[in-house]
Design a protein around this motif. Structure first.
Motif, PDB file in Angstrom:
ATOM      1  N   SER A 185     -42.378 -78.842   8.586  1.00 12.52           N
ATOM      2  CA  SER A 185     -41.104 -79.351   9.089  1.00 12.52           C
ATOM      3  C   SER A 185     -41.074 -80.879   9.053  1.00 12.52           C
ATOM      4  CB  SER A 185     -40.867 -78.851  10.517  1.00 12.52           C
ATOM      5  OG  SER A 185     -39.666 -79.378  11.036  1.00 12.52           O
ATOM      6  N   LEU A 186     -42.175 -81.504   9.464  1.00 14.79           N
ATOM      7  CA  LEU A 186     -42.264 -82.964   9.425  1.00 14.79           C
ATOM      8  C   LEU A 186     -42.196 -83.467   7.981  1.00 14.79           C
ATOM      9  CD1 LEU A 186     -45.093 -83.383  12.082  1.00 14.79           C
ATOM     10  CD2 LEU A 186     -42.720 -84.141  12.351  1.00 14.79           C
ATOM     11  N   PHE A 187     -42.834 -82.756   7.074  1.00 10.60           N
ATOM     12  CA  PHE A 187     -42.798 -83.120   5.656  1.00 10.60           C
ATOM     13  C   PHE A 187     -41.372 -83.019   5.123  1.00 10.60           C
ATOM     14  CE2 PHE A 187     -43.031 -82.313   1.131  1.00 10.60           C
ATOM     15  CZ  PHE A 187     -43.983 -83.218   0.682  1.00 10.60           C
ATOM     16  N   ASP A 188     -40.685 -81.941   5.443  1.00  9.23           N
ATOM     17  CA  ASP A 188     -39.306 -81.744   4.983  1.00  9.23           C
ATOM     18  C   ASP A 188     -38.372 -82.820   5.523  1.00  9.23           C
ATOM     19  OD1 ASP A 188     -40.102 -79.507   3.607  1.00  9.23           O
ATOM     20  OD2 ASP A 188     -39.448 -78.081   5.134  1.00  9.23           O
ATOM     21  N   ASP A 189     -38.704 -83.364   6.710  1.00 10.84           N
ATOM     22  CA  ASP A 189     -37.914 -84.454   7.297  1.00 10.84           C
ATOM     23  C   ASP A 189     -38.304 -85.819   6.721  1.00 10.84           C
ATOM     24  OD1 ASP A 189     -36.484 -82.773   8.901  1.00 10.84           O
ATOM     25  OD2 ASP A 189     -37.705 -83.088  10.694  1.00 10.84           O
ATOM     26  N   GLU A 190     -39.193 -85.797   5.713  1.00 16.67           N
ATOM     27  CA  GLU A 190     -39.684 -87.018   5.057  1.00 16.67           C
ATOM     28  C   GLU A 190     -40.469 -87.915   6.013  1.00 16.67           C
ATOM     29  OE1 GLU A 190     -36.480 -88.957   3.009  1.00 16.67           O
ATOM     30  OE2 GLU A 190     -35.983 -87.167   1.841  1.00 16.67           O
ATOM     31  N   ARG A 191     -41.096 -87.300   6.993  1.00 18.79           N
ATOM     32  CA  ARG A 191     -41.973 -88.017   7.922  1.00 18.79           C
ATOM     33  C   ARG A 191     -43.405 -87.754   7.467  1.00 18.79           C
ATOM     34  NH1 ARG A 191     -39.430 -85.557  13.339  1.00 18.79           N
ATOM     35  NH2 ARG A 191     -40.994 -86.831  14.389  1.00 18.79           N
ATOM     36  N   TYR A 192     -43.756 -88.383   6.376  1.00 15.01           N
ATOM     37  CA  TYR A 192     -44.973 -88.026   5.662  1.00 15.01           C
ATOM     38  C   TYR A 192     -46.239 -88.395   6.433  1.00 15.01           C
ATOM     39  CZ  TYR A 192     -41.538 -87.435   1.960  1.00 15.01           C
ATOM     40  OH  TYR A 192     -40.442 -87.039   1.246  1.00 15.01           O
ATOM     41  N   PHE A 193     -46.221 -89.524   7.122  1.00  9.68           N
ATOM     42  CA  PHE A 193     -47.405 -89.897   7.895  1.00  9.68           C
ATOM     43  C   PHE A 193     -47.631 -88.882   9.023  1.00  9.68           C
ATOM     44  CE2 PHE A 193     -49.339 -92.224  11.533  1.00  9.68           C
ATOM     45  CZ  PHE A 193     -50.588 -92.438  10.961  1.00  9.68           C
ATOM     46  N   SER A 194     -46.544 -88.460   9.686  1.00 15.05           N
ATOM     47  CA  SER A 194     -46.663 -87.461  10.752  1.00 15.05           C
ATOM     48  C   SER A 194     -47.153 -86.131  10.194  1.00 15.05           C
ATOM     49  CB  SER A 194     -45.312 -87.260  11.457  1.00 15.05           C
ATOM     50  OG  SER A 194     -44.869 -88.452  12.062  1.00 15.05           O
ATOM     51  N   ALA A 195     -46.658 -85.750   9.010  1.00  8.97           N
ATOM     52  CA  ALA A 195     -47.094 -84.500   8.369  1.00  8.97           C
ATOM     53  C   ALA A 195     -48.582 -84.573   8.022  1.00  8.97           C
ATOM     54  CB  ALA A 195     -46.265 -84.238   7.116  1.00  8.97           C
ATOM     55  N   GLN A 196     -49.011 -85.712   7.468  1.00  9.54           N
ATOM     56  CA  GLN A 196     -50.430 -85.912   7.157  1.00  9.54           C
ATOM     57  C   GLN A 196     -51.270 -85.817   8.423  1.00  9.54           C
ATOM     58  OE1 GLN A 196     -51.458 -89.641   5.160  1.00  9.54           O
ATOM     59  NE2 GLN A 196     -53.353 -89.727   6.339  1.00  9.54           N
ATOM     60  N   ASN A 197     -50.819 -86.497   9.454  1.00  9.14           N
ATOM     61  CA  ASN A 197     -51.526 -86.509  10.729  1.00  9.14           C
ATOM     62  C   ASN A 197     -51.642 -85.106  11.314  1.00  9.14           C
ATOM     63  OD1 ASN A 197     -51.268 -87.704  13.977  1.00  9.14           O
ATOM     64  ND2 ASN A 197     -52.713 -88.573  12.534  1.00  9.14           N
ATOM     65  N   GLN A 198     -50.566 -84.314  11.187  1.00 10.14           N
ATOM     66  CA  GLN A 198     -50.566 -82.950  11.706  1.00 10.14           C
ATOM     67  C   GLN A 198     -51.551 -82.072  10.942  1.00 10.14           C
ATOM     68  OE1 GLN A 198     -49.388 -81.638  14.312  1.00 10.14           O
ATOM     69  NE2 GLN A 198     -49.145 -79.448  13.981  1.00 10.14           N
ATOM     70  N   CYS A 199     -51.598 -82.220   9.626  1.00  4.48           N
ATOM     71  CA  CYS A 199     -52.561 -81.452   8.816  1.00  4.48           C
ATOM     72  C   CYS A 199     -53.996 -81.797   9.208  1.00  4.48           C
ATOM     73  CB  CYS A 199     -52.345 -81.745   7.329  1.00  4.48           C
ATOM     74  SG  CYS A 199     -50.834 -81.038   6.644  1.00  4.48           S
ATOM     75  N   GLU A 200     -54.249 -83.081   9.406  1.00  5.62           N
ATOM     76  CA  GLU A 200     -55.585 -83.508   9.811  1.00  5.62           C
ATOM     77  C   GLU A 200     -55.949 -82.957  11.187  1.00  5.62           C
ATOM     78  OE1 GLU A 200     -55.552 -87.744   7.320  1.00  5.62           O
ATOM     79  OE2 GLU A 200     -54.972 -87.703   9.448  1.00  5.62           O
ATOM     80  N   LYS A 201     -54.945 -82.824  12.039  1.00  7.22           N
ATOM     81  CA  LYS A 201     -55.195 -82.243  13.363  1.00  7.22           C
ATOM     82  C   LYS A 201     -55.625 -80.774  13.260  1.00  7.22           C
ATOM     83  CE  LYS A 201     -52.719 -84.785  16.961  1.00  7.22           C
ATOM     84  NZ  LYS A 201     -53.925 -84.892  17.788  1.00  7.22           N
ATOM     85  N   ILE A 202     -55.055 -80.071  12.308  1.00  7.68           N
ATOM     86  CA  ILE A 202     -55.428 -78.662  12.116  1.00  7.68           C
ATOM     87  C   ILE A 202     -56.921 -78.560  11.814  1.00  7.68           C
ATOM     88  CG2 ILE A 202     -55.113 -76.611  10.671  1.00  7.68           C
ATOM     89  CD1 ILE A 202     -52.187 -77.524  10.272  1.00  7.68           C
TER      90      ILE A 202
END
Length: 428
Positions: A137-154
């Motif tokens: 969802s963060l990636f689709d919103d073009e919030r790429y740093f947040s999406a990257q950060n979320q993946c790293e959290k996983i």
């Protein structure tokens, strides 16, 4: 000094919409609270028990009353000011603990009402798969740093996630997009930040002592500080910056609220002993104190001042959750968007643009983006842009990259008032 006040049967103790400056305890007799359901518009009644507090949440959050309190028999109530409540009860561990439970339950109920209203069905997936949905969802919103950060959290949270391959692919995509993205300044508010509440300012002073230096953590703009669906390990206190509280609903991140300096977050799940119910994402650079769950008792539960601060924060969150749901119940999109500006104005998040600070100045500056408006209104970015452009074409709103200016807040109020007036007319 708290005083006992008698009320005869039928007397109104306070009306919905009144200024909330007193707290009450029912000592004898009966009192009923009446309000209107913001979704169905049907009446709601609650009969209080002797010894029960009422008017507490709105008094703690300095919000207008959301119900009417009526004596349904001759009764006596103890009436306290907020200062008297704090003096008499802030160090009473049993009452504070009970209040924590009551307030968190109320907040969870409002969150569930919002999800039900939005017809959100919780996915039957593993924890890591649900966390991946947030990242997508963060990636689709073009919030790429947040999406990257979320993946790293996983990967930090789960050693061998069942969705390792898809998360790795999404992480690589986010990094690639991020490398192509223009670097922007991370400061969000600029120089005209909204004022910090008195109780938050006092708590900031207390937690700025050198003894808390070892708990200090900094987060970059867009960093996912708390991820929805993860296990509870810590809670936070904001020293500087702003946090957006967001929840994954129906494929998108729904903005639940904003919190700033002098406020705790992450404490709700510690009180309720549940998994994270929402994500908390840095908006601009943020400095926090990070405490482990083992610190909750000494930092909050046994610290009367901090305990009162948590109650006030929870009260604000409850009111804000209710207010945001009321906004979503507006069917007309123009009125719904206008109500976002009114809601921010009520919360003190609108900046009076007059340099002399005159109260009669009706122009307001809002640190809102088109995407923020879409999130609050639960509409697409294109729909939000269309509605905002309608206001802009009439010179009612000026739209910039990181903020908007409403030329006259009364225009927004007239739009919303007209909607409710038409709604009432349709009922007759």
């Amino acid at each position: 000094m708290p005083k006992v006040v008698p009320y005869s049967k039928g007397s109104v103790i306070f009306f919905e919409g009144d200024k909330a400056d007193k707290i009450f305890i029912l000592q004898a007799g009966s009192v009923t609270l009446t309000s209107t359901d913001i979704i169905t518009h049907e009446g709601i009644k609650e009969t209080l028990s002797v010894g029960q507090f009422f008017g507490l949440k709105t008094a703690l959050s300095h919000r207008p009353r959301i119900e009417t309190a009526t004596a349904t028999s001759d009764c006596q109530v103890v009436m306290l000011t907020l200062q008297e409540f704090e003096k008499n009860f802030s160090t009473n561990k049993a009452i504070i603990s009970k209040m924590f439970g009551v307030f968190t339950k109320s907040l969870v109920e409002w969150q569930e009402k919002t999800e039900h209203f939005l017809k959100h069905e919780k996915p039957d997936m593993s924890r890591e798969e649900q966390m991946e949905l947030v990242a997508k969802s963060l990636f689709d919103d073009e919030r790429y740093f947040s999406a990257q950060n979320q993946c790293e959290k996983i990967f930090r949270d789960i050693k061998e996630p069942c969705n390792k391959t898809s998360v790795e692919a999404l992480l690589a995509q986010a990094k690639e997009k991020l490398s192509q993205q223009e670097v922007v300044e991370t400061s969000f508010w600029g120089l005209d930040k909204p004022p910090v509440a008195d109780f938050s300012a006092a708590l900031l002073k207390q937690f700025s002592l050198p003894i808390f230096e070892r708990f200090k953590k900094t987060f970059a703009d867009g960093e996912v500080i708390i991820s929805e669906f993860t296990k509870v390990k810590s809670f936070y206190f904001i020293l500087d910056g702003e946090i957006s509280v967001e929840k994954y609903i129906n494929g998108k991140m729904k903005l639940y609220g904003m919190i700033g300096p002098g406020e705790f977050f992450g404490e709700l799940e510690l009180i309720e002993e549940m998994s994270r119910s929402a994500s908390c994402i840095a908006r601009g650079n943020v400095t926090c104190l990070k405490f482990g769950r083992e610190n909750f008792k000494s930092v909050v539960a046994e610290n009367g001042f901090a305990a009162m601060s948590v109650l006030k924060t929870l009260s604000n969150k409850i009111y804000s959750q209710r207010r945001a749901l009321k906004l979503l119940c507006i069917k007309d999109l123009s009125a719904r968007v206008a109500d976002i500006f009114i809601m921010y104005d009520e919360d003190g998040l609108a900046i009076n643009t007059d340099v002399e600070g005159r109260a009669e100045n009706l122009e307001r500056k809002y640190y809102l983006t088109v995407s923020d408006v879409a999130d609050w209104a639960v509409i697409s970015v294109n729909e939000a842009r269309d509605e905002l452009n309608k206001f802009a074409s009439k010179n009612k709103v000026a739209i910039y990259d990181k903020y908007m200016i409403v030329s006259n807040i009364m225009d927004m109020k007239r739009t919303v008032d007209s909607y409710y007036a038409n709604l009432e007319a349709e009922k007759k």
